[in-house]
Design a protein around this motif. Structure first.
Motif, PDB file in Angstrom:
ATOM      1  N   LEU A 175       0.831  -1.207   0.000  1.00 39.83           N
ATOM      2  CA  LEU A 175       0.000   0.000   0.000  1.00 39.83           C
ATOM      3  C   LEU A 175       0.867   1.260   0.000  1.00 39.83           C
ATOM      4  N   LEU A 176       1.902   1.279   0.847  1.00 40.55           N
ATOM      5  CA  LEU A 176       2.771   2.455   0.917  1.00 40.55           C
ATOM      6  C   LEU A 176       3.558   2.638  -0.382  1.00 40.55           C
ATOM      7  N   GLN A 177       3.971   1.536  -0.992  1.00 35.23           N
ATOM      8  CA  GLN A 177       4.673   1.634  -2.276  1.00 35.23           C
ATOM      9  C   GLN A 177       3.747   2.194  -3.352  1.00 35.23           C
ATOM     10  N   SER A 178       2.493   1.755  -3.335  1.00 37.55           N
ATOM     11  CA  SER A 178       1.513   2.252  -4.296  1.00 37.55           C
ATOM     12  C   SER A 178       1.309   3.753  -4.123  1.00 37.55           C
ATOM     13  N   LEU A 179       1.220   4.181  -2.875  1.00 38.41           N
ATOM     14  CA  LEU A 179       1.041   5.603  -2.607  1.00 38.41           C
ATOM     15  C   LEU A 179       2.272   6.399  -3.037  1.00 38.41           C
ATOM     16  N   GLN A 180       3.458   5.811  -2.838  1.00 38.01           N
ATOM     17  CA  GLN A 180       4.691   6.473  -3.253  1.00 38.01           C
ATOM     18  C   GLN A 180       4.720   6.666  -4.770  1.00 38.01           C
ATOM     19  N   LEU A 181       4.326   5.620  -5.500  1.00 36.28           N
ATOM     20  CA  LEU A 181       4.261   5.726  -6.954  1.00 36.28           C
ATOM     21  C   LEU A 181       3.198   6.740  -7.373  1.00 36.28           C
ATOM     22  N   GLY A 182       2.068   6.711  -6.672  1.00 35.48           N
ATOM     23  CA  GLY A 182       0.992   7.634  -7.005  1.00 35.48           C
ATOM     24  C   GLY A 182       1.393   9.082  -6.820  1.00 35.48           C
ATOM     25  N   LEU A 183       2.073   9.374  -5.725  1.00 35.44           N
ATOM     26  CA  LEU A 183       2.509  10.743  -5.474  1.00 35.44           C
ATOM     27  C   LEU A 183       3.566  11.180  -6.488  1.00 35.44           C
ATOM     28  N   THR A 184       4.406  10.228  -6.920  1.00 32.55           N
ATOM     29  CA  THR A 184       5.389  10.535  -7.956  1.00 32.55           C
ATOM     30  C   THR A 184       4.687  10.893  -9.264  1.00 32.55           C
ATOM     31  N   GLN A 185       3.696  10.098  -9.624  1.00 36.62           N
ATOM     32  CA  GLN A 185       2.951  10.359 -10.853  1.00 36.62           C
ATOM     33  C   GLN A 185       2.222  11.695 -10.792  1.00 36.62           C
ATOM     34  N   ILE A 186       1.639  12.000  -9.643  1.00 34.74           N
ATOM     35  CA  ILE A 186       0.928  13.268  -9.480  1.00 34.74           C
ATOM     36  C   ILE A 186       1.890  14.449  -9.608  1.00 34.74           C
ATOM     37  N   SER A 187       3.074  14.318  -9.027  1.00 30.11           N
ATOM     38  CA  SER A 187       4.073  15.389  -9.112  1.00 30.11           C
ATOM     39  C   SER A 187       4.466  15.664 -10.560  1.00 30.11           C
ATOM     40  N   VAL A 188       4.711  14.592 -11.315  1.00 30.92           N
ATOM     41  CA  VAL A 188       5.064  14.746 -12.728  1.00 30.92           C
ATOM     42  C   VAL A 188       3.901  15.366 -13.500  1.00 30.92           C
ATOM     43  N   SER A 189       2.711  14.842 -13.272  1.00 33.21           N
ATOM     44  CA  SER A 189       1.538  15.327 -13.995  1.00 33.21           C
ATOM     45  C   SER A 189       1.254  16.793 -13.692  1.00 33.21           C
ATOM     46  N   PHE A 190       1.336  17.160 -12.412  1.00 29.69           N
ATOM     47  CA  PHE A 190       1.051  18.541 -12.035  1.00 29.69           C
ATOM     48  C   PHE A 190       2.070  19.493 -12.647  1.00 29.69           C
ATOM     49  N   THR A 191       3.349  19.123 -12.577  1.00 29.83           N
ATOM     50  CA  THR A 191       4.401  19.990 -13.099  1.00 29.83           C
ATOM     51  C   THR A 191       4.254  20.218 -14.600  1.00 29.83           C
ATOM     52  N   VAL A 192       4.090  19.122 -15.349  1.00 33.51           N
ATOM     53  CA  VAL A 192       3.976  19.232 -16.805  1.00 33.51           C
ATOM     54  C   VAL A 192       2.702  19.973 -17.203  1.00 33.51           C
ATOM     55  N   ASN A 193       1.588  19.603 -16.580  1.00 26.85           N
ATOM     56  CA  ASN A 193       0.319  20.238 -16.940  1.00 26.85           C
ATOM     57  C   ASN A 193       0.287  21.712 -16.547  1.00 26.85           C
ATOM     58  N   ALA A 194       0.903  22.057 -15.426  1.00 23.52           N
ATOM     59  CA  ALA A 194       0.947  23.468 -15.014  1.00 23.52           C
ATOM     60  C   ALA A 194       1.718  24.289 -16.039  1.00 23.52           C
ATOM     61  N   ILE A 195       2.838  23.760 -16.519  1.00 21.42           N
ATOM     62  CA  ILE A 195       3.613  24.454 -17.548  1.00 21.42           C
ATOM     63  C   ILE A 195       2.779  24.624 -18.819  1.00 21.42           C
ATOM     64  N   ILE A 196       2.060  23.567 -19.186  1.00 21.68           N
ATOM     65  CA  ILE A 196       1.220  23.613 -20.382  1.00 21.68           C
ATOM     66  C   ILE A 196       0.093  24.632 -20.224  1.00 21.68           C
ATOM     67  N   VAL A 197      -0.546  24.624 -19.058  1.00 21.97           N
ATOM     68  CA  VAL A 197      -1.642  25.565 -18.803  1.00 21.97           C
ATOM     69  C   VAL A 197      -1.145  27.008 -18.888  1.00 21.97           C
ATOM     70  N   LEU A 198      -0.005  27.283 -18.282  1.00 27.35           N
ATOM     71  CA  LEU A 198       0.515  28.643 -18.241  1.00 27.35           C
ATOM     72  C   LEU A 198       1.000  29.143 -19.607  1.00 27.35           C
ATOM     73  N   SER A 199       1.309  28.210 -20.490  1.00 26.94           N
ATOM     74  CA  SER A 199       1.837  28.618 -21.801  1.00 26.94           C
ATOM     75  C   SER A 199       0.941  28.191 -22.961  1.00 26.94           C
ATOM     76  N   ALA A 200      -0.278  27.709 -22.656  1.00 28.29           N
ATOM     77  CA  ALA A 200      -1.131  27.101 -23.675  1.00 28.29           C
ATOM     78  C   ALA A 200      -1.437  28.037 -24.839  1.00 28.29           C
ATOM     79  N   ALA A 201      -1.910  29.231 -24.530  1.00 25.17           N
ATOM     80  CA  ALA A 201      -2.323  30.145 -25.598  1.00 25.17           C
ATOM     81  C   ALA A 201      -1.156  30.503 -26.512  1.00 25.17           C
ATOM     82  N   ARG A 202      -0.029  30.872 -25.893  1.00 26.18           N
ATOM     83  CA  ARG A 202       1.141  31.267 -26.682  1.00 26.18           C
ATOM     84  C   ARG A 202       1.686  30.083 -27.485  1.00 26.18           C
ATOM     85  N   THR A 203       1.714  28.905 -26.871  1.00 29.82           N
ATOM     86  CA  THR A 203       2.241  27.723 -27.557  1.00 29.82           C
ATOM     87  C   THR A 203       1.342  27.302 -28.707  1.00 29.82           C
ATOM     88  N   ALA A 204       0.014  27.404 -28.510  1.00 32.25           N
ATOM     89  CA  ALA A 204      -0.928  27.052 -29.566  1.00 32.25           C
ATOM     90  C   ALA A 204      -0.729  27.943 -30.788  1.00 32.25           C
TER      91      ALA A 204
END
Length: 211
Positions: A148-177
């Motif tokens: 269970l703890l390993q699953s949560l560790q992987l989950g938090l890692t995935q969330i960190s990656v997803s949040f970081t990448v998506n936040a960058i995309i959100v902040l630059s979406a209009a200009r990048t498009a």
């Protein structure tokens, strides 16, 4: 605890997931272009909460059945390989869209609706559930401690990656498009780059040793 090198490889797989076009990506970019960065970030918070829902559900399920059924690991590994190859093919098949070739005709919504739509878009996204079910077992080992703890560790890692990448995309979406619209050749490069990452992950997983 899961070793750092395994977490880094998992983070790369999570990166492959987040850059592949899907309901979450389409929704976030469309909202950011139509309603602005604030709306995109509120929607992203909803998406992240949806990830938490998936993590809790999948972690509980894996804890209950993963090591009770030895053949489950091989099945899930195979599913993971084919799933990555499927995403790679979808990225470069004729008619496929790049991540910034999204519709931008959504009406404006309030913050509560933006959050709830982001949440349910993710909760109802089968790609996320398939990712967790097929990838988590490849990195979880009894000798590392609680499943269970390993699953949560992987989950938090995935969330960190997803949040970081998506936040960058959100902040630059209009200009990048706009940039991609003015430089269409780069859309094809982006597609093949994404497909290369996904296919490489599939091959590495296919030839990795079983537990």
């Amino acid at each position: 605890m899961i070793p750092v090198k395994d977490l880094l490889f998992f983070a790369l797989a999570a990166f492959g997931l987040v850059i592949s076009p899907g309901p979450n990506m389409i929704y976030l970019i469309s909202r950011s272009i139509t309603q602005g960065r604030k709306a995109g970030l509120i929607s992203l918070i909803g998406v992240i909460c949806g990830f938490l829902f998936h993590i809790v559900m999948v972690s509980a399920g894996l804890t209950a059945v993963l090591f009770a059924v030895p053949v489950a690991y091989s099945i899930l590994k195979t599913l993971g390989v084919f799933y990555l190859l499927y995403l790679a093919i979808q990225a470069v098949k004729p008619g496929s869209k790049g991540i910034f070739e999204m519709r931008s005709d959504l009406k404006e919504d309030r913050s509560v609706k933006l959050f709830s739509m982001g949440f349910f878009t993710n909760v109802l996204n089968p790609k996320v559930a398939v990712f967790y079910l097929s990838f988590f077992p490849q990195f979880i080992k009894p000798e590392y401690g609680s499943v269970l703890l390993q699953s949560l560790q992987l989950g938090l890692t995935q969330i960190s990656v997803s949040f970081t990448v998506n936040a960058i995309i959100v902040l630059s979406a209009a200009r990048t498009a706009v940039w991609f619209a003015q430089n269409p050749a780069w859309i094809k490069i982006q597609k093949w780059f994404m497909a290369g990452i996904l296919a490489g992950l599939a091959l590495k997983m296919a030839f990795s040793k079983s537990k």
